[in-house]
Scaffold this motif. Structure first.
Motif, mmCIF file in Angstrom:
data_model
loop_
_atom_site.group_PDB
_atom_site.id
_atom_site.type_symbol
_atom_site.label_atom_id
_atom_site.label_comp_id
_atom_site.label_asym_id
_atom_site.label_seq_id
_atom_site.Cartn_x
_atom_site.Cartn_y
_atom_site.Cartn_z
ATOM 1 N N GLU A 1 -36.107 -28.671 7.817
ATOM 2 C CA GLU A 1 -34.556 -29.077 7.927
ATOM 3 C C GLU A 1 -34.175 -28.708 6.210
ATOM 4 O OE1 GLU A 1 -33.795 -33.002 8.814
ATOM 5 O OE2 GLU A 1 -34.661 -33.024 10.646
ATOM 6 N N VAL A 2 -32.827 -28.075 6.497
ATOM 7 C CA VAL A 2 -32.333 -27.783 5.204
ATOM 8 C C VAL A 2 -31.716 -29.129 4.567
ATOM 9 C CG1 VAL A 2 -30.061 -26.609 4.222
ATOM 10 C CG2 VAL A 2 -31.392 -25.789 6.016
ATOM 11 N N GLY A 3 -32.150 -29.223 3.363
ATOM 12 C CA GLY A 3 -31.612 -30.669 2.508
ATOM 13 C C GLY A 3 -30.235 -30.526 2.134
ATOM 14 N N GLU A 4 -29.744 -31.464 2.416
ATOM 15 C CA GLU A 4 -28.387 -31.601 1.916
ATOM 16 C C GLU A 4 -28.092 -32.088 0.564
ATOM 17 O OE1 GLU A 4 -25.731 -33.611 4.885
ATOM 18 O OE2 GLU A 4 -26.931 -33.297 6.535
ATOM 19 N N ASN A 5 -26.965 -31.563 -0.204
ATOM 20 C CA ASN A 5 -26.558 -31.848 -1.280
ATOM 21 C C ASN A 5 -27.947 -31.599 -2.490
ATOM 22 O OD1 ASN A 5 -24.184 -32.760 -0.803
ATOM 23 N ND2 ASN A 5 -25.057 -34.627 0.010
ATOM 24 N N LYS A 6 -28.763 -30.581 -1.996
ATOM 25 C CA LYS A 6 -29.876 -30.324 -2.761
ATOM 26 C C LYS A 6 -29.694 -28.766 -3.216
ATOM 27 C CE LYS A 6 -32.828 -33.844 -0.425
ATOM 28 N NZ LYS A 6 -31.725 -34.267 0.441
ATOM 29 N N THR A 7 -30.251 -28.450 -4.466
ATOM 30 C CA THR A 7 -30.096 -27.141 -4.766
ATOM 31 C C THR A 7 -31.310 -26.812 -5.507
ATOM 32 O OG1 THR A 7 -27.889 -27.304 -5.271
ATOM 33 C CG2 THR A 7 -28.939 -25.457 -6.422
ATOM 34 N N PRO A 8 -32.421 -25.838 -5.007
ATOM 35 C CA PRO A 8 -33.473 -25.459 -5.710
ATOM 36 C C PRO A 8 -33.163 -25.036 -7.099
ATOM 37 C CG PRO A 8 -32.800 -23.971 -4.035
ATOM 38 C CD PRO A 8 -31.826 -25.012 -3.978
ATOM 39 N N ILE B 1 -39.202 -23.948 -0.547
ATOM 40 C CA ILE B 1 -38.165 -23.477 -0.860
ATOM 41 C C ILE B 1 -38.148 -22.218 -0.185
ATOM 42 C CG2 ILE B 1 -36.512 -22.316 -2.663
ATOM 43 C CD1 ILE B 1 -37.937 -24.358 -4.521
ATOM 44 N N ALA B 2 -37.050 -21.875 0.741
ATOM 45 C CA ALA B 2 -36.879 -20.780 1.627
ATOM 46 C C ALA B 2 -35.661 -19.735 1.018
ATOM 47 C CB ALA B 2 -36.655 -21.048 3.013
ATOM 48 N N TYR B 3 -36.019 -18.437 1.129
ATOM 49 C CA TYR B 3 -34.800 -17.625 0.776
ATOM 50 C C TYR B 3 -33.759 -17.566 2.056
ATOM 51 C CZ TYR B 3 -37.722 -15.728 -2.834
ATOM 52 O OH TYR B 3 -38.655 -15.422 -3.778
ATOM 53 N N ASP B 4 -32.495 -17.550 1.720
ATOM 54 C CA ASP B 4 -31.605 -17.721 2.829
ATOM 55 C C ASP B 4 -31.950 -17.196 4.200
ATOM 56 O OD1 ASP B 4 -30.156 -19.433 1.141
ATOM 57 O OD2 ASP B 4 -28.692 -18.035 0.459
ATOM 58 N N LYS B 5 -32.458 -15.836 3.967
ATOM 59 C CA LYS B 5 -32.414 -15.082 5.209
ATOM 60 C C LYS B 5 -33.890 -15.606 6.070
ATOM 61 C CE LYS B 5 -35.327 -11.301 2.866
ATOM 62 N NZ LYS B 5 -35.546 -9.939 2.508
ATOM 63 N N GLU B 6 -34.482 -16.560 5.439
ATOM 64 C CA GLU B 6 -35.962 -16.763 6.091
ATOM 65 C C GLU B 6 -35.458 -18.552 6.830
ATOM 66 O OE1 GLU B 6 -38.427 -16.200 2.779
ATOM 67 O OE2 GLU B 6 -38.512 -14.238 3.240
ATOM 68 N N THR B 7 -34.461 -19.011 6.482
ATOM 69 C CA THR B 7 -34.286 -20.490 6.998
ATOM 70 C C THR B 7 -34.323 -20.588 8.513
ATOM 71 O OG1 THR B 7 -31.837 -20.006 6.844
ATOM 72 C CG2 THR B 7 -32.824 -21.122 4.790
ATOM 73 N N GLY B 8 -33.940 -19.637 9.131
ATOM 74 C CA GLY B 8 -34.010 -19.693 10.545
ATOM 75 C C GLY B 8 -35.714 -19.849 11.056
ATOM 76 N N PHE B 9 -36.378 -18.973 10.411
ATOM 77 C CA PHE B 9 -37.831 -19.230 10.775
ATOM 78 C C PHE B 9 -38.455 -20.321 10.521
ATOM 79 C CE2 PHE B 9 -42.119 -19.066 8.958
ATOM 80 C CZ PHE B 9 -42.873 -18.934 9.854
ATOM 81 N N TYR B 10 -37.918 -21.166 9.384
ATOM 82 C CA TYR B 10 -38.730 -22.299 9.041
ATOM 83 C C TYR B 10 -37.790 -23.496 9.971
ATOM 84 C CZ TYR B 10 -40.861 -20.355 5.122
ATOM 85 O OH TYR B 10 -41.696 -19.548 3.992
ATOM 86 N N LYS B 11 -36.564 -23.183 10.026
ATOM 87 C CA LYS B 11 -36.106 -24.238 11.173
ATOM 88 C C LYS B 11 -36.771 -24.411 12.406
ATOM 89 C CE LYS B 11 -31.345 -24.476 9.491
ATOM 90 N NZ LYS B 11 -29.897 -24.044 9.655
#
Length: 134
Positions: free
Chosen positions: A119-126, A104-114
């Motif tokens: 990949e960002v999961g579609e239709n998924k909510t942590p 689970i990534a904080y929004d500001k860190e999704t670029g690093f993980y990408k």
């Protein structure tokens, strides 16, 4: 600067507190619990500058299919030196036979993980039940 990496669960509460508070994570206020949490993690890779803990990644797994990255943190004094990416690479190599590596990534860190192949999961909510604010 000579950064070394270890596969260990042995940390003092003070080492963990210093690292976690360096990134302003509230779990750093519970260093004794963090030490137990690291002992109970499936795998922990860490980064060291001589005797100073400067980064770690901890993973929980089910021994065959799923691995969950719980913590990834690097002391801000060492950001942008490839340490976080190296810890992620160590993890993905270690778990290469698993079918899923999750985090689970904080929004500001999704670029690093990408950039690390996630990949960002579609239709998924942590979802959480937590008393920690970071």
């Amino acid at each position: 600067m000579n950064i070394t990496y270890k596969n260990t669960k042995e940390f003092t509460p003070q080492e963990l507190q210093n690292l976690f508070l360096s990134v302003e994570w509230s779990s750093g206020n519970y260093p004794d619990k963090l030490a137990v949490a690291m002992q109970n993690s499936s795998t922990v890779f860490s980064a060291w500058d001589e005797n100073k803990l400067i980064g770690l990644i901890s993973i929980m797994d089910d021994s065959i299919m799923n691995a969950y990255i719980h913590y990834l943190l690097v002391n801000p004094e060492y950001h942008a030196k490839g340490i976080g990416k190296r810890l992620v690479t160590m993890t993905t190599n270690h778990y290469k036979e698993y079918l899923r590596i999750i985090l689970i990534a904080y929004d500001k860190e999704t670029g690093f993980y990408k950039n690390c192949g996630f990949e960002v999961g579609e239709n998924k909510t942590p979802m959480f039940i937590t008393s920690l604010w970071t």
